[in-house]
Write an enzyme that holds these catalytic residues in place. Structure first.
Site, PDB file in Angstrom:
ATOM      1  N   GLN A 131      30.402  58.012 125.098  1.00  0.00           N
ATOM      2  CA  GLN A 131      29.102  57.636 124.642  1.00  0.00           C
ATOM      3  C   GLN A 131      28.133  56.843 124.465  1.00  0.00           C
ATOM      4  OE1 GLN A 131      28.082  59.910 121.133  1.00  0.00           O
ATOM      5  NE2 GLN A 131      27.159  58.007 121.054  1.00  0.00           N
ATOM      6  N   PRO A 282      33.476  58.678 118.380  1.00  0.00           N
ATOM      7  CA  PRO A 282      32.976  58.185 117.127  1.00  0.00           C
ATOM      8  C   PRO A 282      32.298  58.779 115.759  1.00  0.00           C
ATOM      9  CG  PRO A 282      32.374  57.543 118.891  1.00  0.00           C
ATOM     10  CD  PRO A 282      33.164  58.111 119.585  1.00  0.00           C
ATOM     11  N   PHE A 283      31.243  59.766 116.106  1.00  0.00           N
ATOM     12  CA  PHE A 283      29.806  60.031 115.489  1.00  0.00           C
ATOM     13  C   PHE A 283      30.479  61.789 115.130  1.00  0.00           C
ATOM     14  CE2 PHE A 283      28.435  56.938 117.935  1.00  0.00           C
ATOM     15  CZ  PHE A 283      27.592  56.507 117.336  1.00  0.00           C
ATOM     16  N   MET A 286      25.997  64.562 118.639  1.00  0.00           N
ATOM     17  CA  MET A 286      25.331  63.156 120.056  1.00  0.00           C
ATOM     18  C   MET A 286      25.317  64.718 120.472  1.00  0.00           C
ATOM     19  SD  MET A 286      24.475  60.396 120.816  1.00  0.00           S
ATOM     20  CE  MET A 286      23.266  60.574 121.854  1.00  0.00           C
ATOM     21  N   GLU A 287      23.748  64.322 120.117  1.00  0.00           N
ATOM     22  CA  GLU A 287      23.124  65.129 120.644  1.00  0.00           C
ATOM     23  C   GLU A 287      22.224  65.477 122.698  1.00  0.00           C
ATOM     24  OE1 GLU A 287      21.961  62.860 118.582  1.00  0.00           O
ATOM     25  OE2 GLU A 287      20.092  61.142 118.976  1.00  0.00           O
ATOM     26  N   ASN A 288      23.410  65.047 123.162  1.00  0.00           N
ATOM     27  CA  ASN A 288      23.592  64.882 124.551  1.00  0.00           C
ATOM     28  C   ASN A 288      22.923  66.525 125.029  1.00  0.00           C
ATOM     29  OD1 ASN A 288      25.144  62.209 124.745  1.00  0.00           O
ATOM     30  ND2 ASN A 288      26.115  63.215 124.499  1.00  0.00           N
ATOM     31  N   HIS A 311      21.359  69.617 113.239  1.00  0.00           N
ATOM     32  CA  HIS A 311      21.170  68.472 113.349  1.00  0.00           C
ATOM     33  C   HIS A 311      20.530  68.333 115.374  1.00  0.00           C
ATOM     34  CE1 HIS A 311      20.137  63.672 112.189  1.00  0.00           C
ATOM     35  NE2 HIS A 311      20.788  63.262 113.668  1.00  0.00           N
ATOM     36  N   GLU A 312      21.850  68.354 115.430  1.00  0.00           N
ATOM     37  CA  GLU A 312      22.337  68.075 116.335  1.00  0.00           C
ATOM     38  C   GLU A 312      20.738  68.335 117.629  1.00  0.00           C
ATOM     39  OE1 GLU A 312      23.340  65.051 117.534  1.00  0.00           O
ATOM     40  OE2 GLU A 312      24.709  64.997 115.341  1.00  0.00           O
ATOM     41  N   HIS A 315      17.622  67.376 117.479  1.00  0.00           N
ATOM     42  CA  HIS A 315      17.177  66.281 118.493  1.00  0.00           C
ATOM     43  C   HIS A 315      16.121  66.657 119.810  1.00  0.00           C
ATOM     44  CE1 HIS A 315      18.295  62.788 116.482  1.00  0.00           C
ATOM     45  NE2 HIS A 315      19.303  63.107 115.966  1.00  0.00           N
ATOM     46  N   GLU A 334      15.403  59.829 114.060  1.00  0.00           N
ATOM     47  CA  GLU A 334      16.936  60.680 113.538  1.00  0.00           C
ATOM     48  C   GLU A 334      15.989  60.255 111.515  1.00  0.00           C
ATOM     49  OE1 GLU A 334      19.287  60.761 113.982  1.00  0.00           O
ATOM     50  OE2 GLU A 334      19.494  60.288 115.457  1.00  0.00           O
ATOM     51  N   ASP A 391      24.796  48.501 117.318  1.00  0.00           N
ATOM     52  CA  ASP A 391      26.155  49.274 116.379  1.00  0.00           C
ATOM     53  C   ASP A 391      26.345  48.533 115.255  1.00  0.00           C
ATOM     54  OD1 ASP A 391      26.141  51.213 117.866  1.00  0.00           O
ATOM     55  OD2 ASP A 391      27.611  50.044 119.348  1.00  0.00           O
ATOM     56  N   TYR A 399      17.225  57.906 109.508  1.00  0.00           N
ATOM     57  CA  TYR A 399      17.622  59.299 108.582  1.00  0.00           C
ATOM     58  C   TYR A 399      16.976  59.139 107.221  1.00  0.00           C
ATOM     59  CZ  TYR A 399      21.556  59.023 112.556  1.00  0.00           C
ATOM     60  OH  TYR A 399      21.953  59.525 113.348  1.00  0.00           O
TER      61      TYR A 399
HETATM   62  N1  BES Z   1      22.394  60.212 117.427  1.00  0.00           N
HETATM   63  C1  BES Z   1      22.807  60.077 116.547  1.00  0.00           C
HETATM   64  C2  BES Z   1      24.830  59.147 116.738  1.00  0.00           C
HETATM   65  C3  BES Z   1      23.755  58.103 117.000  1.00  0.00           C
HETATM   66  C4  BES Z   1      22.714  57.733 116.558  1.00  0.00           C
HETATM   67  C5  BES Z   1      24.635  57.560 118.441  1.00  0.00           C
HETATM   68  C6  BES Z   1      23.363  56.115 116.480  1.00  0.00           C
HETATM   69  C7  BES Z   1      24.566  56.521 118.663  1.00  0.00           C
HETATM   70  C8  BES Z   1      24.042  55.533 118.207  1.00  0.00           C
HETATM   71  C9  BES Z   1      23.486  61.630 115.295  1.00  0.00           C
HETATM   72  O1  BES Z   1      21.915  62.585 116.125  1.00  0.00           O
HETATM   73  C10 BES Z   1      23.696  61.808 114.429  1.00  0.00           C
HETATM   74  O2  BES Z   1      22.671  61.630 113.437  1.00  0.00           O
HETATM   75  N2  BES Z   1      24.528  62.225 114.353  1.00  0.00           N
HETATM   76  C11 BES Z   1      25.566  61.998 112.845  1.00  0.00           C
HETATM   77  C12 BES Z   1      25.038  63.321 112.796  1.00  0.00           C
HETATM   78  C13 BES Z   1      24.731  64.215 110.793  1.00  0.00           C
HETATM   79  C14 BES Z   1      23.255  63.497 110.547  1.00  0.00           C
HETATM   80  C15 BES Z   1      24.623  65.486 110.778  1.00  0.00           C
HETATM   81  C16 BES Z   1      26.980  61.884 112.569  1.00  0.00           C
HETATM   82  O3  BES Z   1      27.387  61.392 113.644  1.00  0.00           O
HETATM   83  O4  BES Z   1      26.694  61.345 111.506  1.00  0.00           O
HETATM   84 ZN    ZN Z   2      20.547  62.330 114.938  1.00  0.00          ZN
END
Ligand code: BES
Ligand code: ZN
Length: 619
Positions: A131, A282-283, A286-288, A311-312, A315, A334, A391, A399
């Site tokens: 991650q 942890p999320f 993640m939009e890899n 959402h992903e 991205h 975001e 973090d 968002y």
């Molecule tokens: N890119 C984010 C996750 C992220 C943000 C990881 C900042 C590390 C640092 C991902 O696209 C995201 O926003 N995930 C959300 C999904 C939700 C908004 C539908 C999540 O994990 O809750």
């Molecule tokens: Zn996101």
């Protein structure tokens, strides 16, 4: 040194890396990766070059043609946020635009979670995954770890042959190792000689589109997959039940990609595969690129996981094609993606569903204003993050305030004009990393006079929620909010009123209740609707948070189970915070400390850090 990004040692006067070619040997018994990598710069360079590292051992830096060592130094102590500054020195004749580095990760590398067999679904094989967002790629390999530096990469992953690997890249081949291939003969600590051992295979990947380092990703384990669409497979540990459920949950993915293409232009990444991770991910997602990572908690059996996939997927245009230049402009990633996600949800699930999501987001945004009332900087869209760990300040503000800003512009100019604007924005800036000013300049150039209609400076630089932000309206949304208001007067919703409710309706309802109610009311609500047993973690966690704050101890066992079952920070954060914040809650504080001590090992290092910082603030 002229910094480019408050979270990186990258020097803006140095050329940026354009390509990295990695040879990685995965040593599961020691939770270590041994690596050798060739770095290519955008132009020849001489003198010092700065790279970011964290928890890495750097063995050697070599000139690629002669293999003669190049001098380097590491900062003596780590910066708590940026890590260790690696400064290497390229010869003065300005002929080198590439160099080799050999290195090893450490078991505590913050981007990596190493799971032992008992921590996985299948219990038989180990698992490791990355991650990297926002600033953890530097704990896997040295790099200019800023989204301003877009890189292409290729990678040879040498793994035990009973395992397989996926990456945020095109899979070229899975084959027997070849002696001396890539940079494998330079690997440190004798691992060069193990490269071709008969217990190993090589997985070969290539990413020929330039991506920010935070989108570098891999997972290695005993993986299986199901086809769910013409360009989509869902991968997970090879466990029948998990794969089946995932394939069902994500059956509608192709339809979402098509809607996304209609709204935002061609899907540029060829494949859109999904990887369902173990519960400690942890999320939510993640939009890899090419391979989105997902928490297994999105599989609820009612296709509601589609929102996270939307959402992903979004991205793929906003974030991965157009990327924030550094984390101070995170809202460009975001906020845009939340807007795009809701347009996709509206197209495939209807307007009512989209409005419900907007309403949940609106509630969340208001909550964050409370959280940051003593730190108003983080209620802004464009933030100053000098000396700030991303973090620690991760929140819904980028968002939801970002969403509100774009929705406000849409209201001003009308949907057709806004749709055209977004398409043009994407075409103009794709594969670029940009900042808020670039966006605003483009907006003003394309929508002349917009700054007279909307206070763009207030929206992007001001604190709090601007007066022209907007609470959504729909019958369903309004009904749920008014039922929540009636709870305050002692009325619980009747069965017939909630008969059609899914997880999101309950989530919105719970989030609109007062923070603290009578313990007897918590018990009564659960006796009727069994929310503490919900399979939907959004509902369960919102309910348990209410139970903790209302000191309804009957549910503390369920709180403990939940904290030990999942590692998604969206759930850990509110539950641990509810337990430790405030006074006269010694019992809750002790519970939190004990549960964390017992569960810590199962959390991803990033989640461990976040819980530790919640404790540091309140204990
Ligand atoms: N890119 C984010 C996750 C992220 C943000 C990881 C900042 C590390 C640092 C991902 O696209 C995201 O926003 N995930 C959300 C999904 C939700 C908004 C539908 C999540 O994990 O809750
Ligand atoms: Zn996101």
């Amino acid at each position: 040194m002229v910094p480019l990004d408050p979270h990186s040692f990258t020097d803006s006067t140095h050329p940026l890396t354009t390509h990295i070619s990695l040879s990685l040997y995965f040593d599961f018994p020691s939770s270590t990766i041994h690596g050798a990598a060739l770095f290519t710069l955008s132009s020849p360079h001489s003198g010092p070059l700065s790279l970011d590292t964290r928890s890495l051992s750097i063995h050697q830096i070599l000139s690629p043609s002669t293999l003669s060592p190049l001098p380097f130094s590491l900062s003596p102590s780590p910066d708590p946020i940026k890590g260790i500054h690696l400064s290497l020195s390229l010869p003065n004749d300005n002929t080198l635009s590439s160099f080799l580095i050999t290195f090893s990760t450490s078991p505590s590398s913050s981007a990596l979670q190493w799971l032992s067999p008992p921590q996985t679904f299948n219990k038989k094989h180990p698992f490791v995954y990355t991650q990297c967002q926002s600033i953890h790629a530097r704990s896997i390999f040295p790099c200019q770890d800023t989204p301003a530096a877009r890189i292409r990469y290729s990678a040879l992953l040498n793994v035990p042959r009973e395992l397989s690997a996926i990456m945020s890249a095109r899979h070229v081949d899975r084959r027997l190792p070849v002696s001396g291939e890539g940079y494998s003969n330079l690997l440190p600590n004798g691992f060069n000689s193990l490269w071709c051992s008969e217990t190993r295979v090589v997985e070969d990947f290539d990413m020929n589109q330039p991506i920010p380092p935070y989108l570098f990703a891999f997972a290695v384990g005993e993986l299986g997959f199901r086809e769910v669409g013409p360009r989509t497979r869902v991968y997970s540990e090879a466990v029948e039940g998990v794969l089946e459920a995932a394939a069902k949950e994500f059956a509608g993915t192709e339809e979402m990609i098509r809607q996304g293409e209609k709204l935002f232009g061609d899907y540029e990444w060829e494949r859109f595969d999904l990887l369902v991770l173990p519960p400690s991910f942890p999320f939510g997602g993640m939009e890899n690129p090419r391979m989105v990572f997902l928490t297994p908690t999105v599989i609820k059996g009612d296709a509601s996981g589609a929102q996270v996939v939307a959402h992903e997927l979004a991205h793929s245009w906003t974030g991965n094609l157009i990327t924030n230049k550094n984390n101070e402009h995170f809202w460009l990633n975001e906020g845009f993606t939340t807007y795009a996600e809701r347009r996709i949800v509206e197209a495939v699930q209807g307007e009512d569903r989209a409005v419900l999501n907007i309403g949940i987001g609106w509630r969340g945004l208001n909550e964050e204003m409370e959280r940051f009332k003593d730190n108003l900087e983080f209620t802004k869209l464009k933030t100053n993050q000098e000396g700030v760990d991303p973090d620690d300040v991760y929140s819904e503000v980028p968002y939801e305030k970002g969403f509100q800003f774009l929705w406000r512009i849409e209201r001003q100019i009308g949907r057709p004009a806004f749709d055209e604007f977004i398409k043009k924005y994407i075409v103009t800036f794709k594969f670029k990393s940009i900042d808020t000013e670039t966006f605003l300049d483009f907006l003003k150039a394309n929508i002349p006079g917009i700054e007279k209609e909307i206070d763009l400076v207030l929206w992007t630089e001001g604190t709090g929620i601007p007066p022209d932000a907007y609470e959504p309206i729909s019958n369903l949304y309004t009904k749920i909010v008014s039922l929540a208001n009636e709870f305050k007067l002692g009325r619980m919703p009747r069965e017939d009123e909630v008969a059609d409710w899914h997880g999101q309706e309950w989530e919105l309802y719970l989030e609109n209740l007062p923070k603290v109610v009578e313990a007897s009311q918590v018990l009564a609500l659960d006796a009727r609707y069994r929310l503490s047993e919900s399979k939907d973690y959004e509902v369960k966690v919102a309910f348990l948070q209410l139970a903790i704050l209302s000191k309804c101890k009957n549910f503390y066992g369920e709180v403990e189970n939940t904290l030990k079952e999942v590692g998604r920070m969206k759930y850990l954060r509110p539950l641990y915070t509810a337990l430790v914040q405030g006074t006269e809650n010694e019992e809750e504080k002790i519970l939190a400390k004990r549960v964390f001590a017992e569960a810590r090992e199962c959390y991803h290092p990033i989640a461990q850090g976040v819980v530790e910082s919640i404790f540091a603030k309140h204990l």
